[in-house]
Motif scaffolding. Structure first.
Motif, PDB file in Angstrom:
ATOM      1  N   ALA A  85       0.829  -1.201   0.000  1.00  0.00           N
ATOM      2  CA  ALA A  85       0.000   0.000   0.000  1.00  0.00           C
ATOM      3  C   ALA A  85       0.870   1.260   0.000  1.00  0.00           C
ATOM      4  CB  ALA A  85      -0.928   0.001   1.212  1.00  0.00           C
ATOM      5  N   LYS A  86       1.992   1.208   0.702  1.00  0.00           N
ATOM      6  CA  LYS A  86       2.886   2.370   0.753  1.00  0.00           C
ATOM      7  C   LYS A  86       3.643   2.577  -0.551  1.00  0.00           C
ATOM      8  CE  LYS A  86       3.720   2.595   5.695  1.00  0.00           C
ATOM      9  NZ  LYS A  86       4.730   2.572   6.756  1.00  0.00           N
ATOM     10  N   SER A  87       3.572   1.592  -1.440  1.00  0.00           N
ATOM     11  CA  SER A  87       4.268   1.719  -2.718  1.00  0.00           C
ATOM     12  C   SER A  87       3.612   2.751  -3.633  1.00  0.00           C
ATOM     13  CB  SER A  87       4.337   0.369  -3.429  1.00  0.00           C
ATOM     14  OG  SER A  87       5.166  -0.511  -2.710  1.00  0.00           O
ATOM     15  N   LYS A  88       2.320   3.039  -3.422  1.00  0.00           N
ATOM     16  CA  LYS A  88       1.677   4.123  -4.172  1.00  0.00           C
ATOM     17  C   LYS A  88       2.159   5.418  -3.548  1.00  0.00           C
ATOM     18  CE  LYS A  88      -2.571   2.115  -5.928  1.00  0.00           C
ATOM     19  NZ  LYS A  88      -4.025   2.186  -5.956  1.00  0.00           N
ATOM     20  N   ARG A  89       2.929   6.177  -4.341  1.00  0.00           N
ATOM     21  CA  ARG A  89       3.573   7.351  -3.748  1.00  0.00           C
ATOM     22  C   ARG A  89       4.068   8.298  -4.837  1.00  0.00           C
ATOM     23  NH1 ARG A  89       6.774   3.167  -4.601  1.00  0.00           N
ATOM     24  NH2 ARG A  89       8.999   3.365  -4.971  1.00  0.00           N
ATOM     25  N   PHE A  90       4.474   9.471  -4.396  1.00  0.00           N
ATOM     26  CA  PHE A  90       5.164  10.429  -5.255  1.00  0.00           C
ATOM     27  C   PHE A  90       6.643  10.321  -4.914  1.00  0.00           C
ATOM     28  CE2 PHE A  90       0.905  12.062  -5.416  1.00  0.00           C
ATOM     29  CZ  PHE A  90       0.788  12.556  -6.705  1.00  0.00           C
ATOM     30  N   VAL A  91       7.477  10.268  -5.926  1.00  0.00           N
ATOM     31  CA  VAL A  91       8.919  10.151  -5.726  1.00  0.00           C
ATOM     32  C   VAL A  91       9.586  11.376  -6.330  1.00  0.00           C
ATOM     33  CG1 VAL A  91      10.977   8.778  -6.283  1.00  0.00           C
ATOM     34  CG2 VAL A  91       8.803   7.631  -5.802  1.00  0.00           C
ATOM     35  N   PRO A  92      10.367  12.092  -5.531  1.00  0.00           N
ATOM     36  CA  PRO A  92      11.091  13.239  -6.091  1.00  0.00           C
ATOM     37  C   PRO A  92      12.176  12.745  -7.049  1.00  0.00           C
ATOM     38  CG  PRO A  92      11.735  12.879  -3.809  1.00  0.00           C
ATOM     39  CD  PRO A  92      10.641  11.898  -4.108  1.00  0.00           C
ATOM     40  N   ILE A  93      12.417  13.510  -8.090  1.00  0.00           N
ATOM     41  CA  ILE A  93      13.479  13.145  -9.027  1.00  0.00           C
ATOM     42  C   ILE A  93      14.546  14.229  -9.027  1.00  0.00           C
ATOM     43  CG2 ILE A  93      12.147  11.603 -10.505  1.00  0.00           C
ATOM     44  CD1 ILE A  93      11.741  13.933 -12.442  1.00  0.00           C
ATOM     45  N   SER A  94      15.776  13.795  -9.155  1.00  0.00           N
ATOM     46  CA  SER A  94      16.917  14.704  -9.176  1.00  0.00           C
ATOM     47  C   SER A  94      17.021  15.375 -10.541  1.00  0.00           C
ATOM     48  CB  SER A  94      18.198  13.911  -8.893  1.00  0.00           C
ATOM     49  OG  SER A  94      18.394  12.953  -9.926  1.00  0.00           O
ATOM     50  N   ALA A  95      17.866  16.383 -10.625  1.00  0.00           N
ATOM     51  CA  ALA A  95      18.093  17.059 -11.906  1.00  0.00           C
ATOM     52  C   ALA A  95      18.608  16.080 -12.972  1.00  0.00           C
ATOM     53  CB  ALA A  95      19.049  18.238 -11.720  1.00  0.00           C
ATOM     54  N   PRO A  96      19.556  15.177 -12.637  1.00  0.00           N
ATOM     55  CA  PRO A  96      19.984  14.214 -13.660  1.00  0.00           C
ATOM     56  C   PRO A  96      18.850  13.273 -14.093  1.00  0.00           C
ATOM     57  CG  PRO A  96      21.622  14.338 -11.913  1.00  0.00           C
ATOM     58  CD  PRO A  96      20.414  15.113 -11.450  1.00  0.00           C
ATOM     59  N   ALA A  97      17.989  12.877 -13.176  1.00  0.00           N
ATOM     60  CA  ALA A  97      16.857  12.013 -13.535  1.00  0.00           C
ATOM     61  C   ALA A  97      15.869  12.774 -14.414  1.00  0.00           C
ATOM     62  CB  ALA A  97      16.164  11.484 -12.282  1.00  0.00           C
ATOM     63  N   GLU A  98      15.666  14.042 -14.116  1.00  0.00           N
ATOM     64  CA  GLU A  98      14.779  14.873 -14.943  1.00  0.00           C
ATOM     65  C   GLU A  98      15.327  14.976 -16.371  1.00  0.00           C
ATOM     66  OE1 GLU A  98      13.768  19.541 -15.474  1.00  0.00           O
ATOM     67  OE2 GLU A  98      13.954  18.826 -13.403  1.00  0.00           O
ATOM     68  N   GLU A  99      16.626  15.229 -16.476  1.00  0.00           N
ATOM     69  CA  GLU A  99      17.255  15.330 -17.793  1.00  0.00           C
ATOM     70  C   GLU A  99      17.147  14.004 -18.540  1.00  0.00           C
ATOM     71  OE1 GLU A  99      18.941  16.763 -21.108  1.00  0.00           O
ATOM     72  OE2 GLU A  99      18.290  17.934 -19.388  1.00  0.00           O
ATOM     73  N   LEU A 100      17.336  12.926 -17.835  1.00  0.00           N
ATOM     74  CA  LEU A 100      17.221  11.590 -18.417  1.00  0.00           C
ATOM     75  C   LEU A 100      15.816  11.373 -18.985  1.00  0.00           C
ATOM     76  CD1 LEU A 100      18.617   8.503 -18.177  1.00  0.00           C
ATOM     77  CD2 LEU A 100      16.784   8.342 -16.528  1.00  0.00           C
ATOM     78  N   LEU A 101      14.796  11.756 -18.227  1.00  0.00           N
ATOM     79  CA  LEU A 101      13.416  11.590 -18.688  1.00  0.00           C
ATOM     80  C   LEU A 101      13.114  12.487 -19.885  1.00  0.00           C
ATOM     81  CD1 LEU A 101      11.633  11.161 -15.248  1.00  0.00           C
ATOM     82  CD2 LEU A 101      11.824   9.447 -17.065  1.00  0.00           C
ATOM     83  N   ARG A 102      13.694  13.667 -19.912  1.00  0.00           N
ATOM     84  CA  ARG A 102      13.522  14.551 -21.082  1.00  0.00           C
ATOM     85  C   ARG A 102      14.157  13.910 -22.327  1.00  0.00           C
ATOM     86  NH1 ARG A 102      11.175  19.287 -19.580  1.00  0.00           N
ATOM     87  NH2 ARG A 102      11.517  19.984 -17.439  1.00  0.00           N
ATOM     88  N   GLU A 103      15.299  13.258 -22.139  1.00  0.00           N
ATOM     89  CA  GLU A 103      15.950  12.566 -23.260  1.00  0.00           C
ATOM     90  C   GLU A 103      15.102  11.385 -23.736  1.00  0.00           C
ATOM     91  OE1 GLU A 103      19.913  11.558 -21.968  1.00  0.00           O
ATOM     92  OE2 GLU A 103      20.428  13.672 -21.653  1.00  0.00           O
ATOM     93  N   VAL A 104      14.507  10.658 -22.790  1.00  0.00           N
ATOM     94  CA  VAL A 104      13.627   9.540 -23.144  1.00  0.00           C
ATOM     95  C   VAL A 104      12.441  10.073 -23.951  1.00  0.00           C
ATOM     96  CG1 VAL A 104      12.025   7.811 -22.215  1.00  0.00           C
ATOM     97  CG2 VAL A 104      14.296   8.049 -21.222  1.00  0.00           C
ATOM     98  N   GLN A 105      11.902  11.203 -23.516  1.00  0.00           N
ATOM     99  CA  GLN A 105      10.767  11.822 -24.205  1.00  0.00           C
ATOM    100  C   GLN A 105      11.143  12.191 -25.644  1.00  0.00           C
ATOM    101  OE1 GLN A 105       9.328  15.447 -22.257  1.00  0.00           O
ATOM    102  NE2 GLN A 105       7.336  14.448 -22.050  1.00  0.00           N
ATOM    103  N   ALA A 106      12.329  12.760 -25.819  1.00  0.00           N
ATOM    104  CA  ALA A 106      12.783  13.156 -27.159  1.00  0.00           C
ATOM    105  C   ALA A 106      13.033  11.923 -28.028  1.00  0.00           C
ATOM    106  CB  ALA A 106      14.051  14.003 -27.049  1.00  0.00           C
ATOM    107  N   THR A 107      13.656  10.906 -27.463  1.00  0.00           N
ATOM    108  CA  THR A 107      13.903   9.663 -28.206  1.00  0.00           C
ATOM    109  C   THR A 107      12.590   9.032 -28.622  1.00  0.00           C
ATOM    110  OG1 THR A 107      15.982   9.276 -27.043  1.00  0.00           O
ATOM    111  CG2 THR A 107      14.941   7.354 -28.067  1.00  0.00           C
ATOM    112  N   GLN A 108      11.627   9.036 -27.709  1.00  0.00           N
ATOM    113  CA  GLN A 108      10.320   8.443 -28.010  1.00  0.00           C
ATOM    114  C   GLN A 108       9.617   9.224 -29.127  1.00  0.00           C
ATOM    115  OE1 GLN A 108       6.717   8.272 -25.256  1.00  0.00           O
ATOM    116  NE2 GLN A 108       7.777   6.346 -24.800  1.00  0.00           N
TER     117      GLN A 108
END
Length: 166
Positions: A85-108
């Motif tokens: 039940a505690k697994s449903k949560r909001f997880v903060p992301i670091s600046a490198p993780a944010e950049e990584l997700l932006r790259e994934v978005q662009a690749t996609q």
């Protein structure tokens, strides 16, 4: 009264910094490199990361929302309830993780354009080149196919070792 024997709780084994470098090196050059990098940056479980949809990602707010886990059930990929039940949560992301997700978005976006009408819009963050969700087993297979001697090739290795103890 019968007493049950006590079960000693064991803490999961965690990767050392050197093993994490080894993991990321092994994943480099595969389509799963961003997935493993996100696991390292956030401590998410593999199924949690693979279940992420873009609607769960707030790049401006620096968080991802964990609502499920992707796994193979009866031969089909499905998002199911998280492990606890505690697994449903909001997880903060670091600046490198944010950049990584932006790259994934662009690749996609590039893959969507190349796939044309073959693209299937699923909303998942981690997809195949045709928009389908990535199979969790294929991520492990990608690591196990890497050169011998890497930590990820050792028996019993699991990427859950990237998770940090609570």
């Amino acid at each position: 009264m019968i007493r049950r024997p006590r079960v000693t709780a064991k803490e999961a084994a965690h990767l050392t910094p050197a093993q994490i470098v080894d993991l990321l090196r092994a994943a480099a050059g595969t389509r799963y490199a961003p997935l493993f990098a996100l696991l390292v940056h956030t401590g998410l479980r593999r199924g949690e990361a693979l279940a992420l949809r873009w609607s769960d990602v707030d790049l401006d707010g620096g968080t991802v929302r964990i609502r499920g886990t992707l796994s193979r059930i009866d031969g089909r990929l499905a998002v199911s309830e998280p492990k606890t039940a505690k697994s449903k949560r909001f997880v903060p992301i670091s600046a490198p993780a944010e950049e990584l997700l932006r790259e994934v978005q662009a690749t996609q976006a590039d893959e969507r354009q190349r796939a044309g009408s073959a693209w299937r819009e699923t909303g998942f963050v981690f997809t195949t080149e045709f928009g389908e969700p990535c199979d969790p087993r294929n991520a492990l297979r990608a690591l196990k196919s890497r050169p011998p001697g890497l930590a990820c090739r050792r028996p019993g290795y699991t990427p859950s070792g990237t998770r940090q103890p609570a």
